[in-house]
Design a protein around this motif. Structure first.
Motif, PDB file in Angstrom:
ATOM      1  N   ASP A  27      46.157  20.080  25.514  1.00  0.00           N
ATOM      2  CA  ASP A  27      45.291  19.745  26.648  1.00  0.00           C
ATOM      3  C   ASP A  27      44.233  20.815  26.888  1.00  0.00           C
ATOM      4  N   ALA A  29      42.925  25.100  25.381  1.00  0.00           N
ATOM      5  CA  ALA A  29      43.112  26.191  24.426  1.00  0.00           C
ATOM      6  C   ALA A  29      43.728  27.381  25.152  1.00  0.00           C
ATOM      7  N   PHE A  31      44.306  31.706  24.775  1.00  0.00           N
ATOM      8  CA  PHE A  31      44.098  32.948  24.038  1.00  0.00           C
ATOM      9  C   PHE A  31      44.537  34.138  24.879  1.00  0.00           C
ATOM     10  N   MET A  84      33.438  25.943  22.730  1.00  0.00           N
ATOM     11  CA  MET A  84      33.890  24.576  22.971  1.00  0.00           C
ATOM     12  C   MET A  84      32.638  23.718  23.099  1.00  0.00           C
TER      13      MET A  84
ATOM     14  N   ASP B  37      48.142  35.065  29.676  1.00  0.00           N
ATOM     15  CA  ASP B  37      47.321  34.365  28.694  1.00  0.00           C
ATOM     16  C   ASP B  37      46.242  33.551  29.414  1.00  0.00           C
ATOM     17  N   ILE B  38      45.137  33.336  28.721  1.00  0.00           N
ATOM     18  CA  ILE B  38      44.001  32.622  29.294  1.00  0.00           C
ATOM     19  C   ILE B  38      43.967  31.202  28.736  1.00  0.00           C
ATOM     20  N   VAL B  39      43.812  30.239  29.629  1.00  0.00           N
ATOM     21  CA  VAL B  39      43.817  28.823  29.253  1.00  0.00           C
ATOM     22  C   VAL B  39      42.457  28.237  29.619  1.00  0.00           C
ATOM     23  N   THR B  40      41.848  27.485  28.724  1.00  0.00           N
ATOM     24  CA  THR B  40      40.518  26.948  29.013  1.00  0.00           C
ATOM     25  C   THR B  40      40.344  25.556  28.413  1.00  0.00           C
ATOM     26  N   ALA B  41      39.594  24.720  29.128  1.00  0.00           N
ATOM     27  CA  ALA B  41      39.334  23.349  28.675  1.00  0.00           C
ATOM     28  C   ALA B  41      37.999  22.890  29.232  1.00  0.00           C
ATOM     29  N   VAL B  42      37.431  21.877  28.601  1.00  0.00           N
ATOM     30  CA  VAL B  42      36.172  21.306  29.088  1.00  0.00           C
ATOM     31  C   VAL B  42      36.300  19.794  29.133  1.00  0.00           C
ATOM     32  N   ASP B  72      44.211  19.225  33.176  1.00  0.00           N
ATOM     33  CA  ASP B  72      44.455  19.846  31.874  1.00  0.00           C
ATOM     34  C   ASP B  72      45.141  21.202  32.030  1.00  0.00           C
ATOM     35  N   MET B  76      49.152  22.508  30.975  1.00  0.00           N
ATOM     36  CA  MET B  76      49.466  23.726  30.228  1.00  0.00           C
ATOM     37  C   MET B  76      50.345  24.660  31.056  1.00  0.00           C
ATOM     38  N   THR B 132      33.859  23.337  32.673  1.00  0.00           N
ATOM     39  CA  THR B 132      34.767  24.182  31.909  1.00  0.00           C
ATOM     40  C   THR B 132      35.683  24.881  32.907  1.00  0.00           C
ATOM     41  N   PHE B 134      39.027  27.584  33.656  1.00  0.00           N
ATOM     42  CA  PHE B 134      39.774  28.727  33.139  1.00  0.00           C
ATOM     43  C   PHE B 134      40.992  28.915  34.030  1.00  0.00           C
TER      44      PHE B 134
END
Lengths: 323, 323
Positions: A27, A29, A31, A84, B37-42, B72, B76, B132, B134
């Motif tokens: 769902d 990314a 990192f 992205m 941890d860093i989570v990202t989605a668009v 999203d 996660m 986007t 974060f």
């Protein structure tokens, strides 16, 4: 077009960044970055506004869209890591054209070992591409507009006005490969900006809207005045030859050259020149920084012996002066 | 509309996230995260495709666009931190309408102390909004689709089919406030997902495309089969009353309910129920996980005593079975 098979066709086979934990297959990314600061920006380009599908190859559309974003990372002194891509796809775009857009992005991103880690593909009437980039920068070494100080040298990389002139070449069917390339596949100054990491203080902006606008942003943010000597602004000889009536305007506000406008102490300036030389990149002193005379920082341009205020929106005062 | 004054009008006065170093005022945003941890989605929504300006208030357009992204993050297990907004603005949109779009986003984001840290506003013919997001998640606690194991309980939060039914209410001018609200201002299950952080292993997907599609993604990624008992799928009574011929389809593939579909060990299931109860959120067991019978994981649906394969794209086999 089947969305799932298209996404499969553009999905990377593997990832290169060691900080990446989860790429495209979930769902979101994920990192991890526990030693450097994280830098992120988003930039959107629309067909008919920022480029025309009629005159720009899909490959260049992708290349240029990512270049504009990488230029923002360069202006922060950041090293590129991920991107992205969100794309609005009209029904008359063929899958192969779209793959070319992604190939253009990959060809630029690969050079920096970037990974594409997510995105969205949606239908629409108007093609639009929105890219989010992520980069890393050494802690407290991000390059802000607020960093300029009176006494600094004002410099710019490369030549200005090329992109606007390249667009004119495309529209007027003038065969100048250099200028067209500068418009379609600009080079973000990532490596040069990284080379400046040894300096404690550098102010940087990327030239997306022309130096009139970018200079004003530095002047305002740092509460200083910038003084630009028109005659020192670097430009490519062909733009003066091809467009004698327009090139002076384009140098100041043509935009999208994706060069870097910056300020640094006079003491450190020779070292900046040396670093640029090692990269075969031209860097030119175009002026200096002084204390702000008014309540907010402004940009002044000296041309033909006259000094005028250069407006953010373009360069109204000078235009009057020049007519 | 003056782009600069509009951007000033939507720019936050201050930021709330302590990990933020630089917000909207430079070429890019900068943040620091050295423990999580860093989570990202668009996610992108286009007028006429994902909503219609004719029938949805600008406030809800903004709210819903951010909700889809936050969903999203929920999927996660991540805590929201920032968002960036890229928006394509046609000339017939008034500045006040655009401010309403941003107000809708802020009203949802504020509840999670999110900061808007960047974006882009460009002109175009077709309104589109690309967000986007974060978020942060405890290390190694991001919730992947790959985490399902044979023997797990398959569960879903809330009720399904509401959003699709809400859209129908809008289009048919049926006055059902609950369903319309579920369509226009869905609730991402952020808090519930965060509450699951004490478990070592949970598979999660958010229900953006319906459980047929989301279930297939978990089944494929985890190489397991999912078995759904149709009669156990939770839905709101009003969708069966209002749309008796359609609600069964919408429950499976209506999508955009932004609930969470997940799997967890049978042993831990009672604790999941308890956590949901504490949040006044319904969570329902709708099936179980088994070893994959074929080379890739599939979803099976049992209805009226018959078991059929449920396709990712919708639910072809069952449809045949039901006619």
């Amino acid at each position: 077009m089947d969305e799932f098979s298209f996404i499969d066709s553009i999905k990377p086979d593997s990832y290169r960044q060691s900080s990446l934990i989860k790429g495209i297959d979930d769902d979101a990314a994920v990192f991890r970055q526990n030693t450097q600061d994280i830098v992120t920006a988003v930039d959107t380009m629309v067909d008919g506004i920022h480029f025309s599908r009629e005159t720009m190859e899909p490959y260049s559309i992708g290349y240029r869209a990512l270049a504009a974003n990488l230029s923002d990372l360069a202006a922060m002194g950041a090293e590129p890591a991920f991107f992205m891509v969100s794309i609005v796809i009209p029904s008359d775009w063929a899958e192969q054209e779209l793959q070319e857009v992604y190939r253009g992005m990959a060809s630029l991103g690969d050079g920096y070992r970037m990974d594409m880690i997510g995105g969205d593909t949606v239908s629409g009437k108007e093609f639009a591409i929105s890219i989010t980039v992520f980069g890393y920068v050494e802690r407290n070494k991000a390059r802000y507009r607020t960093a300029a100080l009176p006494g600094d040298i004002l410099f710019v990389t490369g030549t200005l006005g090329d992109s606007r002139a390249g667009l004119e070449c495309i529209n007027k069917k003038i065969d100048n490969e250099y200028l067209i390339q500068r418009h379609c596949q600009p080079s973000p100054r990532i490596t040069f900006a990284e080379q400046l990491s040894s300096f404690n203080r550098v102010a940087l902006n990327d030239v997306s809207d022309g130096i009139a606008s970018e200079g004003s942003e530095i002047a305002e943010a740092s509460c200083v005045d910038l003084h630009i000597a028109y005659d020192s602004i670097p430009y490519h000889s062909s733009i003066a030859e091809l467009f004698p009536n327009q090139y002076q305007e384009w140098i100041l506000s043509g935009g999208e050259d994706f060069e870097l406008l910056g300020t640094i102490s006079e003491r450190e300036w020779p070292e900046v020149q040396q670093k640029a030389e090692e990269l075969n990149l031209s860097v030119t002193k175009i002026g200096y920084v002084s204390e702000a005379r008014e309540s907010k920082g402004l940009v002044y341009l000296t041309m033909d012996g006259r000094t005028e205020r250069l407006e953010k929106s373009g360069y109204t005062h000078l235009q009057e002066g020049r007519d």
